[in-house]
Design an enzyme around this catalytic site. Structure first.
Site, short mmCIF file in Angstrom:
data_model
loop_
_atom_site.label_atom_id
_atom_site.label_comp_id
_atom_site.label_asym_id
_atom_site.label_seq_id
_atom_site.Cartn_x
_atom_site.Cartn_y
_atom_site.Cartn_z
N GLU A 156 99.70 25.59 43.47
CA GLU A 156 99.82 27.02 44.20
C GLU A 156 99.92 28.15 43.10
O GLU A 156 100.26 27.87 41.98
CB GLU A 156 101.50 26.90 44.73
CG GLU A 156 101.25 26.01 45.95
CD GLU A 156 102.67 26.02 46.73
OE1 GLU A 156 103.60 26.69 46.08
OE2 GLU A 156 102.97 25.61 47.92
N HIS A 195 91.34 47.51 31.49
CA HIS A 195 91.13 48.41 32.53
C HIS A 195 92.63 48.70 32.95
O HIS A 195 93.55 47.75 33.03
CB HIS A 195 90.41 47.55 33.53
CG HIS A 195 89.13 47.14 33.21
ND1 HIS A 195 88.40 46.09 33.51
CD2 HIS A 195 88.06 47.86 32.47
CE1 HIS A 195 87.28 46.07 33.01
NE2 HIS A 195 86.81 47.09 32.08
N LYS A 205 99.19 42.41 39.25
CA LYS A 205 98.09 41.35 39.19
C LYS A 205 98.71 40.08 38.79
O LYS A 205 99.48 39.95 38.13
CB LYS A 205 96.86 41.66 38.33
CG LYS A 205 96.22 42.84 38.40
CD LYS A 205 95.26 43.16 37.48
CE LYS A 205 94.46 44.59 37.53
NZ LYS A 205 93.71 44.77 36.35
N TYR A 215 91.89 36.94 40.52
CA TYR A 215 92.80 38.00 40.39
C TYR A 215 93.47 38.29 41.97
O TYR A 215 92.78 38.30 42.89
CB TYR A 215 92.33 39.28 40.18
CG TYR A 215 91.30 39.70 38.96
CD1 TYR A 215 91.85 40.62 37.86
CD2 TYR A 215 90.17 39.03 39.00
CE1 TYR A 215 91.08 40.49 36.78
CE2 TYR A 215 89.47 39.42 37.85
CZ TYR A 215 89.75 39.94 36.89
OH TYR A 215 88.85 40.41 35.72
#
Length: 178
Positions: free
Chosen positions: A36, A64, A73, A133
């Site tokens: 998971e 970035h 993220k 991501y």
């Protein structure tokens, strides 16, 4: 028998507040494995945008960030190995301008949770790598910024002197300009 499995996740704090390692159990058998990546009830974030990137060895992507509508993220390596690097850009943070680096591979039993207002980048260490991501906001090219990967003020120790860079990443701004 119908057994209900409980998959446990463990949150590990890093030296930077709110930057977390999400440790999971990998269930392996003759077919392969199951892992998971994220549970909403653990992080209490809504992830709305998923991305996948493929890179060749010595490709460096980053650093970035989204200036407006910043993204949190979760980074998971699907194949290969990367050196993942984040920089805290939260102006009121005690660790503003500090970075955190960690090696993540397809065999890692964890993913990295990066909160909003961090710059993010990674270097592909293996022949190739695929990175997945999960993001809390959509990418917006108009408000996207790149900080120079080798900025002297950040003192990031990348294990390569001449990485493969995009033109955008080659033209990144200095941290002092941010």
């Amino acid at each position: 028998k119908n057994r209900k499995r409980i998959f446990k996740m463990k949150i590990i704090k890093t030296k930077i507040k709110d930057l977390l390692i999400i440790k999971t159990k990998i269930y392996k058998d003759v077919r392969g494995f199951f892992k998971e990546v994220e549970k909403n009830q653990i992080l209490k974030k809504k992830f709305i945008f998923d991305c996948l990137s493929f890179s060749k060895k010595n490709t460096l992507r980053g650093l970035h960030l989204q200036k407006k509508k910043s993204q949190a993220k979760i980074i998971t390596v699907v194949d290969g190995t990367i050196l993942d690097v984040v920089v805290d850009l939260r102006k009121k943070s005690k660790t503003y301008g500090k970075h955190f680096a960690i090696e993540i591979s397809k065999n890692s039993d964890f993913s990295l949770f990066i909160p909003e207002n961090f710059a993010h980048g990674f270097l592909c260490l293996s022949k190739t790598c695929t990175v997945y991501y999960k993001c809390t906001n959509y990418r917006n090219e108009k408000t996207e910024t790149t900080i120079k990967w080798n900025d002297r003020d950040l003192k990031i120790k990348w294990p390569v002197k001449k990485p493969i860079l995009s033109s955008k990443d080659s033209a990144g701004i200095a941290f002092s300009e941010y």
